[in-house]
Structure formats: C-alpha cells, structure tokens
Write an enzyme that holds these catalytic residues in place. Sequence first.
Site, short mmCIF file in Angstrom:
data_model
loop_
_atom_site.label_atom_id
_atom_site.label_comp_id
_atom_site.label_asym_id
_atom_site.label_seq_id
_atom_site.Cartn_x
_atom_site.Cartn_y
_atom_site.Cartn_z
CB CYS A 65 38.25 37.73 39.32
SG CYS A 65 39.57 37.09 40.35
CG HIS A 124 39.18 41.33 38.22
ND1 HIS A 124 39.17 41.53 39.59
CD2 HIS A 124 40.07 40.34 37.99
CE1 HIS A 124 40.02 40.68 40.13
NE2 HIS A 124 40.59 39.95 39.19
CG ASN A 170 43.19 39.78 41.67
OD1 ASN A 170 42.04 39.87 42.07
ND2 ASN A 170 43.55 38.95 40.71
#
Length: 335
Positions: A112, A262, A292
Amino acid sequence: QGCKLVGCGSAVPALQISNDELSKIVDTNDEWISVRTGIRRRHVLSGGDSLITLAADAAKKALEMAKVDPDDIDLILMCTSTPEDLFGSAPQIQKQLGCTKNPLSYDITAACSGFVLGLLSAACHIRGGGFRNVLVIGADALSRYVDWTDRGTCILFGDAAGAVVVQACDSEEDGLFGFDVHSDGNGIRHLNAGIKENESNNALDSNGSVRSFPPKKSSYSCIQMNGKEVFRFAVRCVPQTIESALKKAGLPASSIDWLLLHQANQRIIDAVATRLEIPSERVISNLANYGNTSAASIPLALDEAVRSGKVKAGQTIAAAGFGAGLTWGSAIVRW
Ligand code: ACO
C-alpha cells in the site's frame, strides 16, 4: 530540475460487491463493516478481467488529461504487489498503451506504500536520469489473495488502478517535494502473504543442504493480518512521516490544502487527521465505495477529487501510504 503532476486517471472493475452481499458468504453485516472501517462496497476483478487492462485504462485517462502521447513516455512504473506475471506487469502495460519506442517499464513492489514510492522513483529518474515523462501507476487485485472465508480480512479489500503522469519542469514549478519514506521488516508478522510453508523449497537437512530437487512449484498464502497491530502502526507512523515530509519541504501543516492517505480504514484516516489538526473538510476519502485498493488507493482518490473539481490547480496535498512490509511514507505534492 523540477517535476510535476500533469494528469491523472483511474479505473475499477465492473463487478461491485456490497457489504450485504458479503454477509451472505461470511458471518458479518453492513453495520459492523461500516462502523469499524467506513467501507460500504468494493469492486472486484472477475472472469477474464485483467489487472493489466485495468492499469492501462487508468494510464490512458491520465495521458489524455496530460496531453501526452504514449510515444512520449520514457518510463512506466507499475506499483503493484499483485502482478499479472511473476516477472512483472509494466512491459505489458507499455504494450497495451501502444508505446512503440520501448520505454523502460518495471514494477515496484511495496504494497500500500507502492504509489508513494513510485512518485519518489519518478522524481529521482527525472532529476537524476534525464527522463521527461514518467507514468506512475498504482494497481492491485488483492481479491485474488484474500481468504474469502476470513471475515477479518475479506471485508476490507477491493481491486482498482490509478495513474499519474509526472513530467520534468523548471525547478520553480516543482510540484513533488518533501519525500519521507521508511520500512521495517520486523512487522512482517502483522501483515503478509508469503510463500506457502508446506511448499517451501527452503527446507534444509542437517547438513544445510536443500532436501529435495528439483524444487516444487510455489504459490502464495492468502493475506494474513493482525488488524489491531496494523491499525496501531498506521496511527503512530503516518502522522510522523507527514510531519517529517512537511519539515523537509519547509512547509507548516497549515499549508496543506488536502490530506490524502492510503484508503485503508476511515478510523485510521480520522485519527491521523485529528493528530495533525487537519479538519475533516480538508480530508479526501472515497473508501466507502472502493475499500482498500492497496497501491491504487491514492491515485484513485486523487483522480476522483481532481475530476470532481475538489482539488484545484496549485493546491498542496500531503499524501501518505502505509502497509505491508511494513512500509510507509509520504510526499508533499502540488497539483
Ligand atoms: N464482521 C463481524 N464481526 C467481525 C468481523 C466482521 N467482518 N471481523 C471480525 N469480527 C469480530 C471478531 O471476531 C471479534 O469478535 P470477538 O470480540 O467475539 O472475538 C470482534 O469482531 C472484534 O474484532 P477485532 O479484529 O478486534 O476488530 P477491530 O476493531 O480491530 O477491527 C479491523 C478490525 C477493521 C480489521 C481493524 O483492526 C483495522 O482496520 N485494522 C487496520 C487494517 C488495515 O488497514 N489493513 C490494511 C493495511 S494495507 C496493506 O498493506 C494491505
């Protein structure tokens, strides 16, 4: 030598899965997921969908906005932890974009944090390597590595691609500065998707020799995560990295127009914003609709914010990625 963002784009797979739909396959419900994470739905690759096509779609939109021809790209950085090919996906994106001049194309694996590291690599290549137009793509399909029977992880992730064009410019116009990046291999136990133990080729006998030859074909485990530890890590490290990035850029926190983290969990985003004293009106969040999406989440949210008119030319964005590795880092970006 300066460098700046001149275009962005994004793409998501057609298949959308709501929290209610997930509650049909694992013991969960919309309220639990929404309250604990802020996520309401996510897009997931299905059937013959390809991450490369998704990434190329995002890249085409970014090139169109930037008014850059595929043949004027001299570097493609594909930030992904889920490549379509073990050897990397970037050259296949180059092919789909129809670049005829064989620009350098390679993958960056940093979960990420991948997109922030991609921006840093683009800036270094432009400042030190003479590159002019760099395509940075963040794309992941974690749905392929999720255990769809594990309610602790399968509710979190979605698939997507986002892209930006980073272009060389005069130093006065510089729009990428104040990078601050870190990693800590000790945190691997909190978040990983390693080679399957029982297929490991590293098993040694008492003489230190590899037991079997030829080695067996390997495959990866599903994502293993200690959510509470990842949460603690993010809330501790992300404000620190943004403060360091601001310091390196010589800017006060009050100069940030937008906080763009993020997109992992709304509670993480809120906690970081509170710690940095950034009001919610200046925080970009779209994880309700996408979950996500790993390396894609920052460019996907940026693209939505730019195209909706939220982020305007000349505004300053503090962007931060964090995740497996562990890795984390931030960049101060002027749109
Ligand atoms: N639905 C209903 N109940 C659930 C679910 C679910 N989907 N998942 C877990 N539970 C239950 C647990 O079994 C537990 O039950 P118990 O109390 O009877 O034992 C209870 O809910 C609490 O579970 P916790 O895991 O303690 O819940 P927590 O509040 O920590 O929330 C979450 C879990 C949402 C995963 C949170 O820890 C989190 O978001 N952490 C950060 C994760 C993250 O961002 N990861 C991605 C990093 S990015 C990358 O690199 C891939």
